[in-house]
Scaffold this motif. Structure first.
Motif, PDB file in Angstrom:
ATOM      1  N   GLN A 291       0.943  -1.283  -0.029  1.00  0.00           N
ATOM      2  CA  GLN A 291      -0.101  -0.087  -0.024  1.00  0.00           C
ATOM      3  C   GLN A 291       0.838   1.312  -0.073  1.00  0.00           C
ATOM      4  OE1 GLN A 291      -3.328   0.139  -0.278  1.00  0.00           O
ATOM      5  NE2 GLN A 291      -3.420  -2.364  -0.378  1.00  0.00           N
ATOM      6  N   TYR A 292       0.668   2.306  -0.941  1.00  0.00           N
ATOM      7  CA  TYR A 292       1.380   3.340  -1.009  1.00  0.00           C
ATOM      8  C   TYR A 292       0.560   4.508  -0.356  1.00  0.00           C
ATOM      9  CZ  TYR A 292       3.831   0.907  -4.941  1.00  0.00           C
ATOM     10  OH  TYR A 292       4.127  -0.046  -5.412  1.00  0.00           O
ATOM     11  N   LYS A 293       1.282   5.407   0.069  1.00  0.00           N
ATOM     12  CA  LYS A 293       0.732   6.800   0.789  1.00  0.00           C
ATOM     13  C   LYS A 293       0.207   7.687  -0.186  1.00  0.00           C
ATOM     14  CE  LYS A 293       1.030  10.491   3.963  1.00  0.00           C
ATOM     15  NZ  LYS A 293       2.126  11.333   4.756  1.00  0.00           N
ATOM     16  N   ASN A 294       1.016   7.728  -1.243  1.00  0.00           N
ATOM     17  CA  ASN A 294       0.708   8.677  -2.501  1.00  0.00           C
ATOM     18  C   ASN A 294       1.406   8.291  -3.905  1.00  0.00           C
ATOM     19  OD1 ASN A 294      -0.642  10.925  -3.671  1.00  0.00           O
ATOM     20  ND2 ASN A 294       0.170  12.421  -2.633  1.00  0.00           N
ATOM     21  N   LEU A 295       1.094   7.194  -4.448  1.00  0.00           N
ATOM     22  CA  LEU A 295       1.717   6.986  -5.611  1.00  0.00           C
ATOM     23  C   LEU A 295       1.317   8.158  -6.746  1.00  0.00           C
ATOM     24  CD1 LEU A 295       3.570   4.844  -6.874  1.00  0.00           C
ATOM     25  CD2 LEU A 295       1.326   3.418  -7.709  1.00  0.00           C
ATOM     26  N   GLY A 296       2.505   8.598  -7.220  1.00  0.00           N
ATOM     27  CA  GLY A 296       2.113   9.452  -8.287  1.00  0.00           C
ATOM     28  C   GLY A 296       2.482   9.283  -9.820  1.00  0.00           C
ATOM     29  N   LEU A 297       3.616   8.374  -9.798  1.00  0.00           N
ATOM     30  CA  LEU A 297       4.158   7.903 -11.269  1.00  0.00           C
ATOM     31  C   LEU A 297       4.787   6.274 -11.057  1.00  0.00           C
ATOM     32  CD1 LEU A 297       5.426   8.477 -14.004  1.00  0.00           C
ATOM     33  CD2 LEU A 297       7.431   9.195 -12.956  1.00  0.00           C
ATOM     34  N   VAL A 298       4.214   5.539 -12.214  1.00  0.00           N
ATOM     35  CA  VAL A 298       4.496   4.198 -12.191  1.00  0.00           C
ATOM     36  C   VAL A 298       5.440   4.050 -13.479  1.00  0.00           C
ATOM     37  CG1 VAL A 298       3.825   1.818 -12.656  1.00  0.00           C
ATOM     38  CG2 VAL A 298       2.533   3.385 -11.004  1.00  0.00           C
TER      39      VAL A 298
END
Length: 701
Positions: free
Chosen positions: A390-397
């Motif tokens: 689980q990410y806190k705030n994933l912005g770029l993959v």
């Protein structure tokens, strides 16, 4: 073609039944009426003209002759029995021979009558001959059944032939199906498109692709159906893109901040190429628009894609977001981790590696840091998409070599954030332009088309077996200079069917030629346990061994600047893109690197083209185009599992112009009428909805 009638199971077609239906499904994946109608001929036998006996040549395909039967006789006993007949026209005599069905055929033949003969000609004792010809009584002035047309030939199999479903049997079924359903083949392209591109009607095109009277009819039918197929493919891809930009908002990366600037000005060990700068600018603009970015980054091996990905991730981090890189294998994930760690140094940003090999204790720490936002970059395999992550705030993959991942796997990643993260897909497999427009037609495409400064082009040579001693001498010279060498084999153990050099024999030969203690050899192949493989790799990385004998496990994910020679054994057995990937394992340092392609003296036509291409050019895109021409688009790595290239009539190697026309038209239509709501587009909208009923647009497909 989504009229309910065409979805009727194939067993209900007259002449099929359950047992034939079963074999059609297993052998040709023909499940319903539509599948059979789209089982197009693979060639056509020209019955539009009659040949004179004098014109017949031994190397001709099937020919049609008008001749008068003069005599017939059965000769031989039992197993040697055969029926021989003579027929002639005004230019000469042809002999006709039957070895089977003799009694039945003999009754049908009437000396003195004129017949239409059709078959493959041969010559025996300098005399024209035809074995088991098709014969039809010629009636002057009457329309001859089955001649004076282009006769379709259909792909069949041995199993199908047991059910009398050879080409002729399939032809009969398709003729019956057309007779029953042709009136229900409705138009799916508006008049304005048909008029503009001079397209034949849909119904007549289906008739004429199966049973054309002449080449003109066939060409018109083919053009129409190819255009339709490519048009709806582009309509699906571009509508997908349009809907996604409407549906998925994207996080806005407002500023380029301290992390990016610190890295760019003080940590970047080399100047960016103009290509890299251009791609970064494209990504920067994408991430400012408030729409989810979906961009494909194509770049040859060693062109600097990882640096572009890292700098894009630093922009995300500058804006308070986390990022991740997903790679298809542990080796490649590890490679990215080592590269990025060495580029950013210690204490700059928090980077972690998550693969199946990471112990539970370390895994828990990574999970915690992800959730509290202290972990900036997570690099890993499909372990990244597990529910526990689980990410806190994933912005770029960033997804590397994405054709190795299924749609579901990728979709899980953009469910990891409330606003889906921006997506940057990277591939080191150069993709021909037409393939990119179909496989990745819903992504924006960036290309890095120049290598970093200071890189010398790899010199490639092709040696035959007779030049092996010369190759050994060259290896010793390079090792004396302190360089390291890869030797790649196609197989681990000897195959009974393929006469290949194999890794075990090769290692033995190498050990004799390069004995201890002066030389040391690493051995790496897919059957080794991960720990053993890693041990051998590390020996080579540290320079403890000078030669790595390997199978293609080293194709991706190994970056050793000191390795300057790549030797590929039985190079003729490898595909072009694989050879290009292997060659890309060297040439990573400032020294001149070499690739030696070893082969047998006997080469197939395609094998020779592949090796000549490798010697001639280092350009991955040029290589990819030739690869597609040789193998066809459906066999290029990754395209089979994409599902996009299920083309029945169009061919990306030859129909590039039609594809471009179709794509341009779709772009034009969406600019004017994005919802396909205009009256003139109603027919399109209905056809599109029917074709894609039940499909979800929530995922990249």
């Amino acid at each position: 073609m989504n009229n309910q009638q065409f979805q009727t199971p194939i067993e209900y077609l007259k002449g099929v039944g359950l047992s034939r239906a079963d074999v059609l499904k297993k052998e040709l994946q023909i499940y319903n009426f539509e599948d059979l109608l789209k089982h197009f001929p693979y060639k056509y036998i020209d019955r539009t003209r009659f040949y004179k006996v004098r014109e017949i040549q031994p190397d001709m395909p099937y020919v049609q002759v008008l001749a008068r039967l003069t005599q017939k006789e059965i000769i031989g006993e039992k197993r040697t029995k055969r029926l021989i007949a003579q027929a002639h026209d005004d230019t000469g005599t042809i002999e006709l021979v039957w070895f089977q069905g003799i009694k039945w055929v003999e009754k049908m033949l009437v000396p003195g009558k004129v017949y239409v003969l059709f078959g493959k000609p041969g010559f025996f004792n300098n005399k024209a001959q035809m074995a088991h010809p098709e014969m039809e009584l010629y009636i002057p002035g009457a329309q001859q059944k089955g001649n004076l047309t282009l006769q379709p030939a259909y792909n069949s199999t041995e199993k199908l032939k047991q059910f009398t479903l050879d080409s002729k049997g399939l032809q009969k079924l398709i003729a019956g199906l057309l007779e029953q359903t042709a009136k229900d083949i409705h138009e799916n392209l508006p008049d304005y498109i048909r008029n503009r591109y001079k397209l034949a009607g849909r119904q007549e095109s289906y008739r004429n692709i199966h049973f054309p009277n002449d080449a003109n009819q066939l060409n018109e039918a083919r053009y129409r159906l190819k255009f339709e197929e490519l048009f709806f493919l582009q309509l699906k891809l571009l509508r997908n893109k349009l809907l996604r930009t409407q549906k998925f908002k994207g996080n806005i990366f407002e500023s380029v901040g301290d992390y990016f600037n610190e890295f760019y000005h003080h940590k970047l060990p080399f100047a960016l190429t103009n290509s890299q700068k251009r791609v970064l600018k494209e990504i920067r603009l994408d991430t400012q628009r408030g729409v989810q970015m979906n961009r494909l980054l194509q770049g040859d091996v060693g062109s600097g894609k990882t640096v572009v990905a890292l700098m894009s991730m630093l922009i995300a981090i500058d804006n308070g977001f986390q990022t991740c890189i997903m790679a298809p294998t542990e080796i490649l994930a590890n490679q990215h981790y080592q590269t990025i760690k060495s580029l950013v140094g210690e204490g700059f940003i928090e980077v972690a590696l998550l693969t199946g090999s990471v112990p539970n204790k370390a895994r828990k720490v990574i999970h915690q840091k992800l959730e509290d936002g202290t972990l900036n970059i997570l690099i890993g395999t499909h372990a990244l998409i597990e529910d526990k992550v689980q990410y806190k705030n994933l912005g770029l993959v960033v997804i590397d070599e994405q054709h190795r991942f299924g749609v579901e796997q990728r979709a899980k990643l953009w469910r990891k954030n409330i606003i889906p993260p921006h997506i940057l897909v990277m591939t080191a497999t150069p993709i021909p332009r037409t393939l990119a427009m179909t496989m990745y037609g819903d992504l924006d495409i960036s290309v890095i088309d120049e290598l970093p400064a200071g890189r010398k082009p790899i010199q490639t040579v092709h040696f035959y077996e007779a030049q092996r001693l010369r190759m050994f001498g060259f290896m010793k010279d390079e090792i004396a200079k302190g360089r390291q060498i890869y030797v790649v084999y196609p197989l681990i153990k000897e195959s009974e069917k393929l006469d290949l050099k194999n890794l075990m024999d090769g290692t033995e030969i190498m050990s004799r030629e390069f004995p201890l203690p002066k030389y040391r050899i690493s051995i790496v192949h897919g059957k080794l346990k991960p720990a053993e493989k890693e041990f051998e790799m590390q020996r080579f990385v540290k320079g403890e061994t000078q030669i790595m004998v390997a199978t293609t496990v080293i194709e991706v994910g190994v970056n050793i600047p000191n390795a300057s020679v790549m030797i590929v054994e039985n190079a003729e057995r490898f595909g072009l893109s694989q050879l290009h990937q292997l060659r890309g394992r060297v040439g990573r340092g400032a020294e001149q690197s070499f690739c030696i392609l070893m082969s047998n003296e006997k080469l197939s036509h395609d094998g020779r083209i592949r090796l000549n291409t490798m010697v001639k050019t280092n350009n991955g895109f040029e290589i990819a185009e030739i690869d597609m021409q040789l193998r066809g688009p459906g066999n290029i790595e990754g395209t089979q599992q994409s599902g996009v290239l299920d083309l029945k009539v169009a061919d990306l190697t030859t129909d590039q112009e039609i594809l471009q026309q179709a794509r341009n038209l779709v772009i034009e239509i969406f600019e004017k009428d994005p919802q396909l709501a205009a009256p003139e587009n109603q027919i399109l909208n209905l056809a599109f909805q029917a074709k894609n009923a039940g499909l979800s647009w929530d995922k990249i497909s």
